[in-house]
Design an enzyme around this catalytic site. Structure first.
Site, mmCIF file in Angstrom:
data_model
loop_
_atom_site.group_PDB
_atom_site.id
_atom_site.type_symbol
_atom_site.label_atom_id
_atom_site.label_comp_id
_atom_site.label_asym_id
_atom_site.label_seq_id
_atom_site.Cartn_x
_atom_site.Cartn_y
_atom_site.Cartn_z
ATOM 1 N N CYS A 131 0.793 -1.235 0.000
ATOM 2 C CA CYS A 131 0.000 0.000 0.000
ATOM 3 C C CYS A 131 0.827 1.288 0.000
ATOM 4 C CB CYS A 131 -1.003 -0.011 1.144
ATOM 5 S SG CYS A 131 -0.400 -0.606 2.715
ATOM 6 N N HIS A 176 -5.304 -2.165 -4.461
ATOM 7 C CA HIS A 176 -5.707 -0.940 -3.761
ATOM 8 C C HIS A 176 -6.559 -0.103 -4.693
ATOM 9 C CE1 HIS A 176 -2.210 -2.309 -1.412
ATOM 10 N NE2 HIS A 176 -2.958 -1.907 -0.419
ATOM 11 N N HIS A 218 -8.118 -1.152 0.645
ATOM 12 C CA HIS A 218 -7.129 -2.226 0.553
ATOM 13 C C HIS A 218 -7.907 -3.535 0.464
ATOM 14 C CE1 HIS A 218 -3.955 0.341 2.734
ATOM 15 N NE2 HIS A 218 -5.090 1.004 2.889
ATOM 16 N N ASP A 243 -3.016 -8.772 -4.120
ATOM 17 C CA ASP A 243 -3.184 -7.517 -3.396
ATOM 18 C C ASP A 243 -3.644 -6.428 -4.362
ATOM 19 O OD1 ASP A 243 -3.006 -5.883 -1.210
ATOM 20 O OD2 ASP A 243 -0.866 -5.529 -1.391
ATOM 21 N N GLN A 256 0.790 -11.623 -2.462
ATOM 22 C CA GLN A 256 -0.652 -11.570 -2.256
ATOM 23 C C GLN A 256 -1.355 -11.188 -3.557
ATOM 24 O OE1 GLN A 256 -0.776 -8.571 0.933
ATOM 25 N NE2 GLN A 256 -1.655 -10.130 2.270
ATOM 26 N N LYS A 288 -11.775 -3.258 8.892
ATOM 27 C CA LYS A 288 -11.716 -4.212 7.779
ATOM 28 C C LYS A 288 -12.809 -5.265 7.884
ATOM 29 C CE LYS A 288 -8.109 -6.971 10.087
ATOM 30 N NZ LYS A 288 -6.751 -7.528 9.968
ATOM 31 N N ARG A 293 8.021 -10.346 5.678
ATOM 32 C CA ARG A 293 7.696 -9.980 7.054
ATOM 33 C C ARG A 293 8.443 -10.910 7.995
ATOM 34 N NH1 ARG A 293 1.068 -9.306 6.460
ATOM 35 N NH2 ARG A 293 1.151 -7.772 4.764
#
Length: 637
Positions: free
Chosen positions: A332, A383, A509, A381, A379, A463, A361
């Site tokens: 992000c 946005h 997100h 992922d 991911q 979320k 991570r």
């Protein structure tokens, strides 16, 4: 006096009656089954006195609350058995966990499997003693004095962290005592459907600098039938373990040179890429734009985003040209730079940016687990940068997309949670009120039942969390949608509205499969390694009856490869039966047997996984069927 029962009716009971008395007044069966009760929604021991006018519920073993009480009490039962068998062992904590419990012990030596069997036997003996379980209230100082006398140094440490004026509850059975909030069953005779599962090491209070303890895991249920069903599920889960199947099927590996960072082998990579291609199909349809972003950014980016302050313990860092850089743990912050690199108009929104970049991570070695908890992953992922008035429409689009994608894998029962503002967060209450309200309205507009997880939101926004249930009934949390007013504010992102004034976008997100690595592990276990045809790394295997048909087998494989199938020919010297067994172990969907009559007819004898012999088919028929099944991503052959 009167008490109110769950059905709303009133029942007259004597003044000073306990919950046990209320249960007895309702019926002998209920009094016999009861393990605890609720007074005005608060779960308490059966010995608790009931005030006049209270709402009362009797808790029985087969309820969720009843199982928790049984598991908590069985943890105490286990601790008592351990200390009877191994004098000098100290107890620490013994909480209820999903489907069971554990207790951490400071023991002179590690417990063995034989020790677990002995502990179970002693637990059964204590159940037969039918010892009353009693609750006492002690002052903090009395508790310290008593547990010091008992040699329970870890308990004393816990008690010293409790405020001085707090009254503590202590539960005892026979001569054994432990500090505990309760509630517990009225006697040890109420227990019995339990099993000890495993033993592991655990640091005291999860700190690697503290002593290593012995953690015994167990499970307990309302009755033997429930216990047996759970043990059967455990055995099924072991057989489906993605770490075991991943090795057997040649899907992935780990190297000690890259701990908790999976290496996908060729067959695993085929599945991995098929999952990404699957997501990309929906991206193309729904107007996402895919980007490629750096893996390492100057830490100033993460300081602006708030990740440096709130997430740095989970990040990897490096130094370049005397500046500190961070390996990104999420996409992000980088995506804000894509939005900001040019002037945006309201006509550009919603802007949907997708990214499959690798993320890193730091996870402690004690919590990493196969593909479920790794240090390196990607991911699905994305946005979305939207105008405030577009939020609910985009949320609805994402909810529909999530349900559509999960159905492809047979995940039909999707549960949703709304996770709200955590204690440590960005932004003011007005921002959080707006964000949480928008998520709730989106769910209600789809008539979706949901539950609230207070305080479990991300530090920058609330979320939605989407949970599925796999083939053997286990829940898995997968997708998330997060609504974020904070990052656009922190990066000063703007767009020009229809009024020619600058406005602040809202950032959504979202991930649907989540970590591709983790989802890979989930579907390995969901399908037990027997992937549907579209995901199977080897879709068909040609099995010649003998070596003299090997050239024909090679030709069949080559023909089907040209038609788009992933095919191998078994060129081993094994007999046909052994070749079939090997293909079954590899969970290949199509086994194509070729011998003299197949060569003469120019076809193959088809054997399908889970179906058996189908008979002779032409290569064109087989390829057409395979293309049709793959095209609609069928779960069955």
């Amino acid at each position: 006096m009167n008490v109110q029962l769950p059905d709303g009716s009133l029942r007259e009971v004597p003044d000073g009656a306990s919950l046990a008395d209320v249960a007895a007044s309702i019926g002998k069966r209920l009094a016999k089954d009861a393990v605890a009760g609720k007074i005005d929604g608060r779960i308490v021991d059966l010995s608790e006195k009931v005030p006049d006018g209270a709402k009362v519920e009797i808790v029985v073993p087969a309820s969720e609350a009843g199982r928790d009480v049984i598991r908590h009490s069985t943890a105490h039962l286990m601790a008592m058995a351990v200390q009877e068998l191994f004098p000098g062992t100290q107890v620490t904590i013994g909480p209820v966990i999903e489907n069971g419990f554990f207790y951490d012990f400071a023991a002179a030596k590690p417990f063995t499997d034989e020790d677990l069997r002995s502990i179970e036997q002693r637990m059964e003996e204590i159940v037969k003693r039918d010892l009353p379980v009693r609750r006492e209230e002690w002052s903090r100082n009395d508790a310290i004095r008593e547990f010091e006398r008992m040699g329970e140094a870890f308990k004393v440490e816990i008690i010293r962290d409790i405020p001085e004026d707090q009254v503590l509850s202590v539960y005892g059975q026979g001569d054994w005592k432990d500090l505990c909030r309760g509630p517990h069953v009225p006697s040890t005779g109420k227990l019995g459907a339990f099993k000890l599962l495993s033993v592991a090491g655990a640091y005291w209070r999860g700190n690697e600098n503290n002593p290593m303890l012995q953690r015994i895991y167990g499970t307990a249920w309302a009755d033997k039938k429930e216990l047996d069903e759970h043990i059967k599920r455990i055995e099924e889960a072991k057989a489906r373990d993605h770490r075991k199947l991943g090795k057997e099927l040649g899907l992935m590996m780990f190297s000690h040179f890259a701990p908790a960072m999976p290496v996908f082998l060729p067959k695993g990579t085929l599945i991995y890429n098929a999952l990404i291609d699957f997501v990309r199909e929906f991206y193309r349809r729904d107007g996402y734009q895919e980007v490629v972003t750096p893996l390492i950014w100057d830490v100033e980016l993460f300081k602006i985003s708030g990740h440096y302050e709130n997430y740095k313990e989970a990040m990897f860092f490096s130094e370049v040209d005397e500046r500190e850089y961070g390996v990104k743990p999420m996409n992000c912050p980088g995506h804000t730079q894509i939005f900001a690199h040019e002037r945006r108009s309201y006509r550009d929104l919603p802007l949907r940016i997708a990214d499959f970049a690798r993320l890193h991570r730091y996870e402690r070695s004690g919590v990493t687990h196969g593909l479920a908890r790794v240090r390196s992953f990607a991911q699905d992922d994305a946005h979305l940068f939207v105008m405030p008035e577009q939020i609910e429409e985009e949320m609805s689009r994402e909810i529909r997309l999530i349900n559509e994608m999960y159905a492809v894998f047979g995940f039909e029962n999707v549960r949703v949670a709304l996770s709200t503002r955590p204690e440590k967060r960005l932004g003011d209450d007005a921002m959080w009120d707006a964000a949480e309200g928008a998520l709730e309205r989106a769910l209600r507009s789809h008539s979706i039942d949901f539950h609230v997880n207070p305080g479990e939101g991300a530090f920058y926004g609330p979320k939605l969390e989407f949970q599925v249930t796999d083939a053997i009934g286990r829940p898995w949390q997968l997708g998330t949608i997060q609504l974020d007013y904070a990052l656009p504010e922190r990066f000063d992102l703007t767009y020009v509205g229809a009024d020619n004034a600058e406005h602040r976008p809202v950032m959504i997100h979202r991930a649907i499969l989540g970590s591709i690595e983790r989802f890979f592990g989930i579907i390995v276990e969901h399908f037990a390694g027997a992937f549907p045809l579209w995901l199977a790394p080897v879709q068909a295997k040609v099995l010649p009856v003998s070596e003299k048909f090997l050239d024909y087998a090679r030709g069949v494989a080559a023909n089907l490869k040209q038609k788009g199938l992933r095919v191998e020919a078994d060129e081993s010297n094994e007999k046909l039966g052994a070749k079939i067994r090997q293909a079954q172990l590899e969970k290949v969907p199509y086994m194509l047997i070729v011998g003299e009559k197949e060569v003469e007819a120019g076809n193959v004898s088809l054997r399908k996984r889970g179906v058996g012999d189908v008979g002779a088919v032409s290569l064109d028929e087989l390829a057409a069927e395979a293309r049709e099944l793959v095209g609609r991503r069928s779960l069955t052959l």
